[in-house]
Each structure stands twice: as C-alpha cells, then as structure tokens.
Design an enzyme around this catalytic site. Structure first.
Site, mmCIF file in Angstrom:
data_model
loop_
_atom_site.group_PDB
_atom_site.id
_atom_site.type_symbol
_atom_site.label_atom_id
_atom_site.label_comp_id
_atom_site.label_asym_id
_atom_site.label_seq_id
_atom_site.Cartn_x
_atom_site.Cartn_y
_atom_site.Cartn_z
ATOM 1 N NE ARG A 114 40.792 32.153 47.306
ATOM 2 C CZ ARG A 114 41.278 33.118 48.164
ATOM 3 N NH1 ARG A 114 41.597 34.208 47.470
ATOM 4 N NH2 ARG A 114 41.599 32.984 49.342
ATOM 5 C CD GLN A 168 46.085 37.843 52.113
ATOM 6 O OE1 GLN A 168 46.807 37.404 53.303
ATOM 7 N NE2 GLN A 168 45.642 36.982 51.729
ATOM 8 C CG ASN A 174 38.109 39.562 56.770
ATOM 9 O OD1 ASN A 174 37.759 39.387 55.521
ATOM 10 N ND2 ASN A 174 38.860 40.376 57.523
ATOM 11 C CG ASP A 195 36.698 36.838 52.259
ATOM 12 O OD1 ASP A 195 37.436 37.199 53.481
ATOM 13 O OD2 ASP A 195 37.220 36.777 50.963
ATOM 14 C CB ALA A 240 35.118 38.861 48.737
#
Ligand code: MRU
Length: 364
Positions: free
Chosen positions: A90, A202, A253, A243, A54
């Site tokens: 996004r 990630q 998240n 986020d 973010a």
C-alpha cells in the site's frame, strides 16, 4: 476509548506463532477474528484490507516480519524478502515503510537465532507505543473540543470526520477519534457527523460501528452532505486522520478529505488533522506533487456489500462496461489545515510548526 483493553492486532496468548486481527471487511455485520500464521497471510491482510488505517498497516507489517523470522531459514534473509513484498503493498500510508525500516534495523544487528524474539518484542513495542501516542493526541485534541464547549455554553460539539481514523485504524483510541472519546469521558456533549466514505465505506461501516460500541452520539451522512451542514452552522470542527504528512504540513488522507477542507475553509470551520509522528514523511515537502496516490480495483466502485437474508452479499450497481477510476487518497494542502494534532501538542500545518514540535527530525 471506553474499552481500554481493545486491540486491533495481538499475539495469540496460547500460541505465539499466531498473530490475530479483526477482519474489518466484515464489520459491522460480523465480528470475525482472523489468524495470521505466515508473513504471506499478513501481506494478504494488508492488500485486501482485512486491516487498514496507516498505524495499523505499519503494525501488521511488523508482526508479519516476526512471522517471516519465525519460519524463515535463514531468518534474516526471509525477513528481507518479506519486507520487500510488504513495502510494495500500500503505497500512500508512510507508516508501512516506517515500521519495515525499524524492523530491518534489528535484522542488521541481530543473529538469526535471536531474530524472531527480537522482532516480536519490537512489534509489541510498536503497538504499545501507538496506544500511548493516540492517547496523547486525544489529550491535546481535547483542548479544542473543550474550547468549543465553553464557547457554546456547554452545548453540543458537532465534529465531522471522514473515513475511519478511529481505534480500528490504529491499535486503540484512534487519532481523529481519541479527542472525541476523551471528551465523552469528561462528560462533554459531543456528536459526530460520520461521512459514509465511498467507495469502501470506512465511515458507515467502521467509524459508526466503533462510535456506537462506545456510546458516542453520531449521525451518518453521505459524502456530499458536509458542505451543506457547514453552511448551516451544523459543524463546529472537522477532525480527520492522515496517511502521510509532508514536512511542510500537506496531508494525504482518504479520497474526499480535500473537498471537506475546501468546504470548511469557505465556511470558516476549523479543519484539524490528527496524526502520530510516525505518519510524517520528513523526506517530502510538496504533497500534491510527491505523495504516491494508491489506485485500487474498480470493483470497489462498481460493487456494494451488505446484508441480505442474514448473509453478507455483494451486488454490482453499475453497467459491466462503465469505465471506472478509483483513487484511494487525496492531498489537502497545508494552507487549508487549521492545525496538526500530534502526540507532542498542536502545531501550525507548516514546516516551522512541525519543526517546533519535532526539532530532532526537522534538522535531519
Ligand atoms: O484505505 P484506508 O482505510 O487504509 O484509509 C485510512 C485513512 O485514510 C485514515 O484516515 C488514515 O489512515 C489515518 S488512520 C489513523
């Protein structure tokens, strides 16, 4: 972070018309620096996840608007066109809208001739502020890790984290990782369980890379292992990023975070979320109902990328015909969150908790 000079985005020191980023799609196998020379490059970098996380998404949008002003004629109109496109890229991370709105306020009050330099200064300020904010989050989060270490007589503090809320998701330090890096600097015995974080990995590709780079002991686990580890006393605390946090303390998240919170709740494991105040959406209360959840391309689920014969290679792992759904985020309700670690301190995940730290925002 051990490497205080580390940055995820910066202006080329020899050519201020070039913004540079790390192409995170290639980590941990290749460390590639990518030039952004137009706002459209910045849009692609956000859309295709060269950059992600973010705070870094917000910073990349700000630098992209600088490039729009630099090349646009008239500059202000070009920035507004770019802002609209970036905003749509996004939807879940609130920092994107926060950064774009901050830059648009400059457009409202600046002449076209000065605009690029004013936006450049503010994009740099957004980055510098983020580093300070993440460090402060680290200082506050460190108190939680110190308490665990004391309770365990100096024994290993086992932290579980999901996705990458590390230096790579911010400008440096990270949010969830900042307390970990500071604990390590203090000489505390800290070990991190790293969730793989399918589908984009990630955890295995980014969190593991940066923890290794900083010498933090860690172990990679599949996303489904957390509950088992918690049942067996192997997790002292879960710390994730977010986020978007609603004013009532619900947190969006990376997909799978909610399941970790449920397992933590069932096992009495503290579940903390680390966030800069730039991630709070003061206009939203009910996260499950009102936070937009990004859906991404099915190929993220059907394909895997890794190294084969020294080259990055992508393979399909499912039948071409298998129907696929790919929600990128989920929402953990505030009742499952032990506390929010912010730059101003740790608070309860509730409207009252956030208002106690950010009264100026809560009263708007
Ligand atoms: O899809 P991504 O990689 O952008 O998702 C990132 C996360 O979910 C992070 O945990 C979040 O942005 C917090 S970053 C400090």
């Amino acid at each position: 972070m051990a490497d205080e000079g580390f940055r995820t985005i910066w202006l080329n020191p020899d050519d201020p018309s070039i913004v540079q980023i790390i192409d995170q799609r290639k980590l941990p196998h290749e460390y590639c620096i990518q030039d952004l020379t137009s706002w459209q490059d910045g849009l692609v970098a956000i859309d295709d996840m060269f950059v992600r996380g973010a705070p870094l998404i917000g910073a990349t949008a700000a630098w992209s608007l600088y490039l729009a002003a630099l090349h646009g004629n008239p500059a202000g109109a070009a920035v507004r066109v770019a802002a609209a496109k970036l905003l749509a890229s996004r939807p879940t991370a609130v920092n994107l809208g926060w950064a774009v709105e901050r830059i648009l306020r400059i457009v409202d009050s600046t002449t076209d001739a000065d605009l690029a330099q004013q936006i450049r200064a503010d994009a740099q300020a957004i980055c510098d502020e983020d580093v300070q904010i993440c460090r402060a989050i680290g200082q506050h989060g460190l108190t939680l890790l110190e308490a665990i270490s004391k309770r365990k007589g100096g024994g290993t503090i086992n932290v579980l984290t999901h996705c990458n809320a590390g230096a790579l998701a911010t400008i440096n330090w990270g949010t969830a990782t900042a307390p970990i890096y500071l604990a390590q600097q203090q000489g505390l015995d800290v070990h991190v369980w790293v969730d793989e974080t399918r589908p984009r990995n990630q955890g295995s590709q980014l969190t593991a890379w940066e923890l290794a780079r900083n010498g933090v002991p860690h172990t990679l686990i599949v996303d489904n292992a957390g509950g088992h580890l918690m049942q067996h006393g192997q997790v002292d605390i879960v710390i994730t990023g977010t986020d978007r946090t609603t004013r009532a303390g619900d947190v969006a998240n990376k997909i799978g975070t909610y399941l970790k919170a449920l397992a933590a709740f069932d096992n009495g494991v503290p579940f903390y979320v680390a966030l800069p105040s730039t991630t709070i959406d003061w206009a939203t209360r009910d996260g499950v109902r009102d936070i937009p959840i990004e859906e991404r391309d099915s190929t993220e689920v059907s394909h895997l990328t890794g190294i084969a014969n020294d080259a990055l290679t992508t393979v399909r792992t499912v039948m071409r015909t298998t129907p696929i759904s790919n929600y990128a985020f989920d929402v953990t309700p505030a009742r499952l969150v032990s506390g929010l670690i912010t730059e101003r301190g740790i608070c309860e995940a509730s409207e009252a908790g956030l208002a106690s730290l950010f009264p100026e925002e809560a009263n708007t």
